[in-house]
Design an enzyme around this catalytic site. Structure first.
Site, PDB file in Angstrom:
ATOM      1  N   LEU A   1     -62.208 -62.014 -84.822  1.00 43.86           N
ATOM      2  CA  LEU A   1     -62.711 -61.040 -83.331  1.00 43.86           C
ATOM      3  C   LEU A   1     -63.911 -61.325 -83.279  1.00 43.86           C
ATOM      4  CD1 LEU A   1     -59.385 -58.855 -82.895  1.00 43.86           C
ATOM      5  CD2 LEU A   1     -59.150 -61.112 -82.337  1.00 43.86           C
ATOM      6  N   CYS A   2     -65.045 -61.124 -84.121  1.00 41.26           N
ATOM      7  CA  CYS A   2     -66.469 -61.469 -83.402  1.00 41.26           C
ATOM      8  C   CYS A   2     -66.674 -62.771 -82.838  1.00 41.26           C
ATOM      9  CB  CYS A   2     -67.248 -61.318 -84.554  1.00 41.26           C
ATOM     10  SG  CYS A   2     -66.989 -59.982 -85.497  1.00 41.26           S
ATOM     11  N   HIS A   3     -67.222 -62.851 -81.645  1.00 44.70           N
ATOM     12  CA  HIS A   3     -68.055 -63.227 -80.481  1.00 44.70           C
ATOM     13  C   HIS A   3     -69.277 -64.159 -82.090  1.00 44.70           C
ATOM     14  CE1 HIS A   3     -66.678 -60.588 -77.676  1.00 44.70           C
ATOM     15  NE2 HIS A   3     -66.635 -61.903 -77.785  1.00 44.70           N
TER      16      HIS A   3
ATOM     17  N   MET B   1     -72.288 -56.400 -86.228  1.00 49.12           N
ATOM     18  CA  MET B   1     -70.851 -56.243 -87.812  1.00 49.12           C
ATOM     19  C   MET B   1     -72.167 -57.748 -88.391  1.00 49.12           C
ATOM     20  SD  MET B   1     -68.751 -55.219 -87.365  1.00 49.12           S
ATOM     21  CE  MET B   1     -68.180 -55.480 -88.874  1.00 49.12           C
ATOM     22  N   GLU B   2     -73.067 -58.363 -87.271  1.00 42.19           N
ATOM     23  CA  GLU B   2     -74.258 -59.198 -88.434  1.00 42.19           C
ATOM     24  C   GLU B   2     -74.865 -59.144 -89.093  1.00 42.19           C
ATOM     25  OE1 GLU B   2     -71.790 -61.209 -84.922  1.00 42.19           O
ATOM     26  OE2 GLU B   2     -72.498 -59.405 -84.901  1.00 42.19           O
TER      27      GLU B   2
ATOM     28  N   ASP C   1     -73.511 -61.843-107.744  1.00 45.28           N
ATOM     29  CA  ASP C   1     -72.897 -63.392-108.832  1.00 45.28           C
ATOM     30  C   ASP C   1     -74.311 -63.584-109.474  1.00 45.28           C
ATOM     31  OD1 ASP C   1     -71.593 -65.361-108.608  1.00 45.28           O
ATOM     32  OD2 ASP C   1     -72.951 -66.004-107.395  1.00 45.28           O
TER      33      ASP C   1
END
Length: 164
Positions: A79-81, A117-118, A132
């Site tokens: 739901l992130c733009h 969020m980014e 990794d």
């Protein structure tokens, strides 16, 4: 504008998940900074510091991965733009006394919605990339303490995390 149901902006009047309508919001300058840690053995910290990780430069790969992840956040979190980011930085601090590497991701843009969020996604993927790159040396590495440090812009204004 935003339709809230029970205080949640991502749930419509029927209780279904929805993307928030930001079309009526004004563009503002926005900034977000997040950080996190990866705890690892002395052997991993030393290999990263000396540039002897067998797969290559772990921090260079993690920096690129963090930048790419921040740019692709809306592809990962439903739901992130999608945002037109104007600047992304990913930086690392070796903390050998803690047996850790600290990552910080900062994001800037001018837009209708924030970039928290980014920044959080950038940190997360950068730290996963270090894991990794170094898992052949130490599979017990632990990623933790990922959180928002600060954000500015938008209706809610400035937020700065208090030291704990």
């Amino acid at each position: 504008m935003e339709e809230k149901t029970n205080g949640f902006t991502h749930i419509d009047k029927n209780g279904k998940a929805c993307m928030v309508d930001v079309s009526q919001k004004s563009d503002t300058d926005r900034f977000a900074r997040a950080s996190g840690m990866i705890f690892a053995s002395k052997e991993v910290i030393d290999a990263i510091a000396s540039g002897t990780v067998q797969k290559g430069d772990a921090l260079a790969a993690a920096k690129i991965a963090g930048i790419m992840a921040a740019k692709k956040t809306s592809d990962l979190i439903p739901l992130c733009h999608p945002l037109l980011l104007s600047k992304i930085s990913v930086d690392f601090t070796l903390c050998p006394e803690q047996g850790a590497i600290r990552c910080e991701c900062s994001v800037k843009l001018s837009g209708k919605t924030g970039a928290e969020m980014e920044a959080l996604t950038g940190v997360s993927v950068a730290l996963l990339t270090i894991y990794d790159m170094c898992k052949a040396i130490d599979k017990t590495m632990e990623i933790s303490e990922i959180h928002l440090e600060e954000k500015s812009g938008g209706k809610s204004g400035l937020y700065k995390r208090e030291e704990t």
